[in-house]
Design a protein around this motif. Structure first.
Motif, mmCIF file in Angstrom:
data_model
loop_
_atom_site.group_PDB
_atom_site.id
_atom_site.type_symbol
_atom_site.label_atom_id
_atom_site.label_comp_id
_atom_site.label_asym_id
_atom_site.label_seq_id
_atom_site.Cartn_x
_atom_site.Cartn_y
_atom_site.Cartn_z
ATOM 1 N N UNK A 115 -30.018 -21.959 -62.935
ATOM 2 C CA UNK A 115 -30.286 -21.607 -61.529
ATOM 3 C C UNK A 115 -31.658 -20.941 -61.459
ATOM 4 N N UNK A 116 -32.526 -21.463 -60.594
ATOM 5 C CA UNK A 116 -33.890 -20.941 -60.499
ATOM 6 C C UNK A 116 -34.127 -20.086 -59.258
ATOM 7 N N UNK A 117 -33.339 -20.311 -58.195
ATOM 8 C CA UNK A 117 -33.537 -19.527 -56.982
ATOM 9 C C UNK A 117 -32.236 -19.489 -56.181
ATOM 10 N N UNK A 118 -32.006 -18.368 -55.499
ATOM 11 C CA UNK A 118 -30.809 -18.191 -54.671
ATOM 12 C C UNK A 118 -31.216 -17.451 -53.400
ATOM 13 N N UNK A 119 -30.716 -17.934 -52.253
ATOM 14 C CA UNK A 119 -30.903 -17.226 -50.994
ATOM 15 C C UNK A 119 -29.545 -17.167 -50.300
ATOM 16 N N UNK A 120 -29.027 -15.953 -50.113
ATOM 17 C CA UNK A 120 -27.723 -15.763 -49.484
ATOM 18 C C UNK A 120 -27.940 -15.263 -48.054
ATOM 19 N N UNK A 121 -27.260 -15.894 -47.102
ATOM 20 C CA UNK A 121 -27.373 -15.518 -45.698
ATOM 21 C C UNK A 121 -26.007 -15.095 -45.175
ATOM 22 N N UNK A 122 -25.882 -13.812 -44.853
ATOM 23 C CA UNK A 122 -24.614 -13.252 -44.387
ATOM 24 C C UNK A 122 -24.167 -13.881 -43.071
ATOM 25 N N UNK A 123 -25.067 -13.958 -42.106
ATOM 26 C CA UNK A 123 -24.714 -14.484 -40.782
ATOM 27 C C UNK A 123 -24.245 -15.933 -40.849
ATOM 28 N N UNK A 124 -24.904 -16.734 -41.672
ATOM 29 C CA UNK A 124 -24.559 -18.151 -41.795
ATOM 30 C C UNK A 124 -23.405 -18.383 -42.761
ATOM 31 N N UNK A 125 -23.052 -17.344 -43.528
ATOM 32 C CA UNK A 125 -22.004 -17.438 -44.552
ATOM 33 C C UNK A 125 -22.331 -18.507 -45.584
ATOM 34 N N UNK B 293 -24.916 -19.650 -49.201
ATOM 35 C CA UNK B 293 -25.855 -19.366 -50.281
ATOM 36 C C UNK B 293 -26.543 -20.683 -50.600
ATOM 37 N N UNK B 294 -27.872 -20.675 -50.577
ATOM 38 C CA UNK B 294 -28.644 -21.854 -50.935
ATOM 39 C C UNK B 294 -29.157 -21.646 -52.351
#
Length: 71
Positions: free
Chosen positions: A29-39, A41-42
């Motif tokens: 895994x090279x990158x992670x973006x978690x968005x609470x509002x959207x529920x 994780x990219x």
């Protein structure tokens, strides 16, 4: 590859931080973006990272993975 994980159960910044840390801990895994509002994780990862590995990392924290899809 880029995948979007739909996650139920995240309630706060502490939750998103734990999910991000768990996903970043997976080899490949090279990158992670978690968005609470959207529920969501990219995750950007190489092809060796399976959906099961992503699902298990989130499930182990007590959250529910609803879906994993290609971004």
């Amino acid at each position: 590859m880029k995948k979007v994980i739909c996650i139920e159960g995240m309630r706060c910044g502490h939750c998103t931080s734990n999910v991000e840390k768990a996903l970043r801990g997976i080899s490949g895994v090279s990158d992670v973006k978690v968005e609470l509002e959207a529920k969501t994780a990219t995750v950007e990862a190489d092809d060796s990272v399976s959906d099961d590995a992503l699902r298990n990392a989130v499930d182990d924290l007590g959250f529910e993975v609803r879906q994993i899809r290609q971004a």
